[in-house]
Design a protein around this motif. Structure first.
Motif, PDB file in Angstrom:
ATOM      1  N   LEU A   1       0.811  -1.219   0.000  1.00  0.00           N
ATOM      2  CA  LEU A   1       0.000   0.000   0.000  1.00  0.00           C
ATOM      3  C   LEU A   1       0.846   1.271   0.000  1.00  0.00           C
ATOM      4  CD1 LEU A   1      -2.637  -1.162   2.662  1.00  0.00           C
ATOM      5  CD2 LEU A   1      -2.923  -1.105   0.189  1.00  0.00           C
ATOM      6  N   CYS A   2       2.165   1.131   0.168  1.00  0.00           N
ATOM      7  CA  CYS A   2       3.062   2.284   0.301  1.00  0.00           C
ATOM      8  C   CYS A   2       2.995   3.189  -0.927  1.00  0.00           C
ATOM      9  CB  CYS A   2       4.486   1.784   0.521  1.00  0.00           C
ATOM     10  SG  CYS A   2       5.724   3.088   0.576  1.00  0.00           S
ATOM     11  N   GLU A   3       3.084   4.498  -0.675  1.00  0.00           N
ATOM     12  CA  GLU A   3       3.068   5.471  -1.772  1.00  0.00           C
ATOM     13  C   GLU A   3       4.472   5.980  -2.074  1.00  0.00           C
ATOM     14  OE1 GLU A   3       0.538   8.089   0.312  1.00  0.00           O
ATOM     15  OE2 GLU A   3      -1.311   7.059  -0.255  1.00  0.00           O
ATOM     16  N   GLY A   4       5.462   5.527  -1.308  1.00  0.00           N
ATOM     17  CA  GLY A   4       6.834   6.022  -1.474  1.00  0.00           C
ATOM     18  C   GLY A   4       7.564   5.333  -2.623  1.00  0.00           C
ATOM     19  N   GLU A   5       8.797   5.751  -2.833  1.00  0.00           N
ATOM     20  CA  GLU A   5       9.624   5.215  -3.922  1.00  0.00           C
ATOM     21  C   GLU A   5      10.085   3.795  -3.618  1.00  0.00           C
ATOM     22  OE1 GLU A   5      11.114   6.788  -6.877  1.00  0.00           O
ATOM     23  OE2 GLU A   5       9.315   8.022  -6.645  1.00  0.00           O
ATOM     24  N   GLU A   6      10.517   3.563  -2.383  1.00  0.00           N
ATOM     25  CA  GLU A   6      11.069   2.266  -1.985  1.00  0.00           C
ATOM     26  C   GLU A   6      10.151   1.602  -0.963  1.00  0.00           C
ATOM     27  OE1 GLU A   6      13.928   0.292  -2.536  1.00  0.00           O
ATOM     28  OE2 GLU A   6      14.143   1.496  -4.360  1.00  0.00           O
ATOM     29  N   PRO A   7       9.153   0.882  -1.415  1.00  0.00           N
ATOM     30  CA  PRO A   7       8.224   0.303  -0.434  1.00  0.00           C
ATOM     31  C   PRO A   7       8.882  -0.796   0.401  1.00  0.00           C
ATOM     32  CG  PRO A   7       7.707  -0.481  -2.664  1.00  0.00           C
ATOM     33  CD  PRO A   7       8.849   0.496  -2.802  1.00  0.00           C
ATOM     34  N   SER A   8       8.546  -0.895   1.722  1.00  0.00           N
ATOM     35  CA  SER A   8       7.771   0.137   2.386  1.00  0.00           C
ATOM     36  C   SER A   8       8.695   1.196   2.966  1.00  0.00           C
ATOM     37  CB  SER A   8       6.917  -0.479   3.489  1.00  0.00           C
ATOM     38  OG  SER A   8       7.714  -1.027   4.498  1.00  0.00           O
ATOM     39  N   CYS A   9       8.356   2.470   2.708  1.00  0.00           N
ATOM     40  CA  CYS A   9       9.239   3.555   3.132  1.00  0.00           C
ATOM     41  C   CYS A   9       9.103   3.814   4.623  1.00  0.00           C
ATOM     42  CB  CYS A   9       8.930   4.816   2.333  1.00  0.00           C
ATOM     43  SG  CYS A   9       7.318   5.553   2.721  1.00  0.00           S
ATOM     44  N   GLY A  10       7.940   3.458   5.178  1.00  0.00           N
ATOM     45  CA  GLY A  10       7.728   3.673   6.611  1.00  0.00           C
ATOM     46  C   GLY A  10       7.379   5.110   6.964  1.00  0.00           C
ATOM     47  N   GLU A  11       7.404   5.992   5.972  1.00  0.00           N
ATOM     48  CA  GLU A  11       7.206   7.414   6.267  1.00  0.00           C
ATOM     49  C   GLU A  11       5.985   8.030   5.603  1.00  0.00           C
ATOM     50  OE1 GLU A  11      10.971   9.058   5.126  1.00  0.00           O
ATOM     51  OE2 GLU A  11      11.959   8.025   6.791  1.00  0.00           O
ATOM     52  N   CYS A  12       5.565   7.496   4.462  1.00  0.00           N
ATOM     53  CA  CYS A  12       4.424   8.109   3.771  1.00  0.00           C
ATOM     54  C   CYS A  12       3.152   7.937   4.618  1.00  0.00           C
ATOM     55  CB  CYS A  12       4.234   7.485   2.387  1.00  0.00           C
ATOM     56  SG  CYS A  12       3.622   5.789   2.429  1.00  0.00           S
ATOM     57  N   ARG A  13       2.123   8.645   4.204  1.00  0.00           N
ATOM     58  CA  ARG A  13       0.883   8.629   4.971  1.00  0.00           C
ATOM     59  C   ARG A  13       0.337   7.193   5.067  1.00  0.00           C
ATOM     60  NH1 ARG A  13      -4.713  10.682   2.719  1.00  0.00           N
ATOM     61  NH2 ARG A  13      -3.819   9.353   1.121  1.00  0.00           N
ATOM     62  N   SER A  14       0.415   6.504   3.928  1.00  0.00           N
ATOM     63  CA  SER A  14      -0.110   5.145   3.866  1.00  0.00           C
ATOM     64  C   SER A  14       0.626   4.220   4.848  1.00  0.00           C
ATOM     65  CB  SER A  14       0.020   4.632   2.443  1.00  0.00           C
ATOM     66  OG  SER A  14      -0.493   3.340   2.365  1.00  0.00           O
ATOM     67  N   CYS A  15       1.957   4.299   4.831  1.00  0.00           N
ATOM     68  CA  CYS A  15       2.749   3.465   5.753  1.00  0.00           C
ATOM     69  C   CYS A  15       2.378   3.756   7.200  1.00  0.00           C
ATOM     70  CB  CYS A  15       4.244   3.712   5.547  1.00  0.00           C
ATOM     71  SG  CYS A  15       4.911   2.796   4.143  1.00  0.00           S
ATOM     72  N   ARG A  16       2.231   5.040   7.509  1.00  0.00           N
ATOM     73  CA  ARG A  16       1.905   5.408   8.895  1.00  0.00           C
ATOM     74  C   ARG A  16       0.525   4.881   9.281  1.00  0.00           C
ATOM     75  NH1 ARG A  16       3.657  10.622   7.444  1.00  0.00           N
ATOM     76  NH2 ARG A  16       1.530  11.325   7.749  1.00  0.00           N
ATOM     77  N   HIS A  17      -0.411   4.960   8.338  1.00  0.00           N
ATOM     78  CA  HIS A  17      -1.767   4.476   8.627  1.00  0.00           C
ATOM     79  C   HIS A  17      -1.803   2.960   8.826  1.00  0.00           C
ATOM     80  CE1 HIS A  17      -4.161   8.194   7.092  1.00  0.00           C
ATOM     81  NE2 HIS A  17      -3.474   8.408   8.205  1.00  0.00           N
ATOM     82  N   VAL A  18      -1.015   2.245   8.020  1.00  0.00           N
ATOM     83  CA  VAL A  18      -0.964   0.784   8.201  1.00  0.00           C
ATOM     84  C   VAL A  18      -0.369   0.462   9.574  1.00  0.00           C
ATOM     85  CG1 VAL A  18       0.088  -1.383   7.436  1.00  0.00           C
ATOM     86  CG2 VAL A  18      -0.862   0.193   5.750  1.00  0.00           C
ATOM     87  N   ALA A  19       0.739   1.159   9.900  1.00  0.00           N
ATOM     88  CA  ALA A  19       1.400   0.900  11.176  1.00  0.00           C
ATOM     89  C   ALA A  19       0.451   1.170  12.348  1.00  0.00           C
ATOM     90  CB  ALA A  19       2.658   1.749  11.303  1.00  0.00           C
TER      91      ALA A  19
END
Ligand SMILES: [Zn+2]
Length: 325
Positions: free
Chosen positions: A51-69
């Motif tokens: 679901l990551c929106e960043g360049e290198e999934p998972s970036c851990g920083e994009c909104r999507s990563c934060r929401h999953v976490a």
């Protein structure tokens, strides 16, 4: 090499990360392996990467990563058994959601853990979805082994078998990421049997450590005081205990006698209860080796019988009476 926040399973992480990069993603995965080895954790980090929106999934920083976490991403659902059972209503809810378009991301990810606890109707309901999953959906299942679930479910999944993680990797992670003192990290890694999730949970599980003390006390009692009465009383007490607690006690006892045998066989470095070296060495000296081996065999038999509806009291009577003195 990809660095996803998970202990071990590098091959699985690399494979999944590559599949995201190449776009060759399966619609359904089954992660198998023992409890606490990291199946659900791998499923979560894979979902995050999907679901990551960043360049290198998972970036851990994009909104999507934060929401999953944080467990609030609208396109990810984690479904776990309720009171030990994965119910048909839970799966029906998933099958309804599967057909809807993603809310924010390009995909929707569903994680269903402990499929071995699925009600047959629930498994069948899921089977229909897995036969023709919509293009935007990824479903990840977990189970202890392929054989534990419907073979028709298995055949529709990409199966990834997670093996126990090397002890050294667990020890290092406990020290570096969880700040455990070296001695304690070593003990936890040893006791974990290659299951990082178990080690992480055990860190703060006071009930587990208390039960471990109880198991050592029990062996000491058997060793010092051979009377029938003491043993039968212990059997009586444990036959009335909560089932899960009793099963944990039996596996702790097994580990203690295994450690004793390991010392008797000249491999003292291979013991798991590394903080109890002294008392284990004493027992290794005192107990006849064939009695220890025999007791471990009986213990494993009883553990197996316990899965069926046997007379627990009787099984424990016989078992405790045969404990080495
Ligand atoms: Zn991201």
């Amino acid at each position: 090499m990809t660095s996803w926040p998970i202990i071990g399973h590098t091959w699985a992480v690399d494979l999944l990360a590559r599949s995201i990069k190449s776009g060759h993603i399966s619609h359904a995965y089954l992660f198998t392996g023992p409890e606490g080895v990291g199946k659900t954790t791998l499923a979560r980090v894979f979902a995050q990467a999907l679901l990551c929106e960043g360049e290198e999934p998972s970036c851990g920083e994009c909104r999507s990563c934060r929401h999953v976490a944080a467990g609030v991403h609208p396109d990810m659902r984690l479904v776990e058994p309720q009171e030990g059972l994965l119910r048909v209503e839970q799966v029906r809810e998933v099958t309804r959601e599967v057909s809807r378009r993603p809310v924010e991301a390009r995909r929707r990810v569903f994680i269903l853990t402990h499929m071995e606890r699925a009600h047959p109707a629930a498994a069948n309901a899921l089977l229909k979805t897995l036969e023709e999953p919509p293009a935007h959906v990824v479903i990840i299942l977990t189970a202890p082994a392929e054989e534990a679930i419907l073979s028709t479910l298995v055949s529709r999944c990409r199966v990834m078998a997670l093996r126990p993680v090397p002890e050294e990797e667990i020890r290092r992670a406990l020290e570096e990421r969880w700040g455990e003192p070296p001695e304690r990290a070593r003990l936890l890694a040893r006791l974990s049997g290659g299951r990082p999730g178990w080690a992480i949970r055990a860190r703060e599980d006071e009930a587990f450590w208390a039960l471990r003390d109880t198991a050592f006390d029990l062996v000491a009692t058997f060793a010092q005081n051979g009377t029938r009465w003491v043993r039968l009383e212990a059997a009586e007490q444990w036959s009335r205990a909560d089932r899960e607690k009793r099963e944990t006690l039996l596996s702790l006892l097994q580990l203690i006698y295994r450690d004793t045998l390991v010392i008797q066989e000249g491999e003292p470095d291979a013991i798991r209860n590394v903080d109890k070296e002294e008392v284990l060495a004493e027992w290794a000296e005192r107990f006849p080796r064939d009695k220890v081996r025999e007791f471990i065999r009986r213990l494993m038999d009883v553990q197996q019988y316990m899965q069926k509806n046997i007379n627990v009291r009787l099984a424990l009577d016989v078992l405790f009476l045969s404990a080495p003195r």
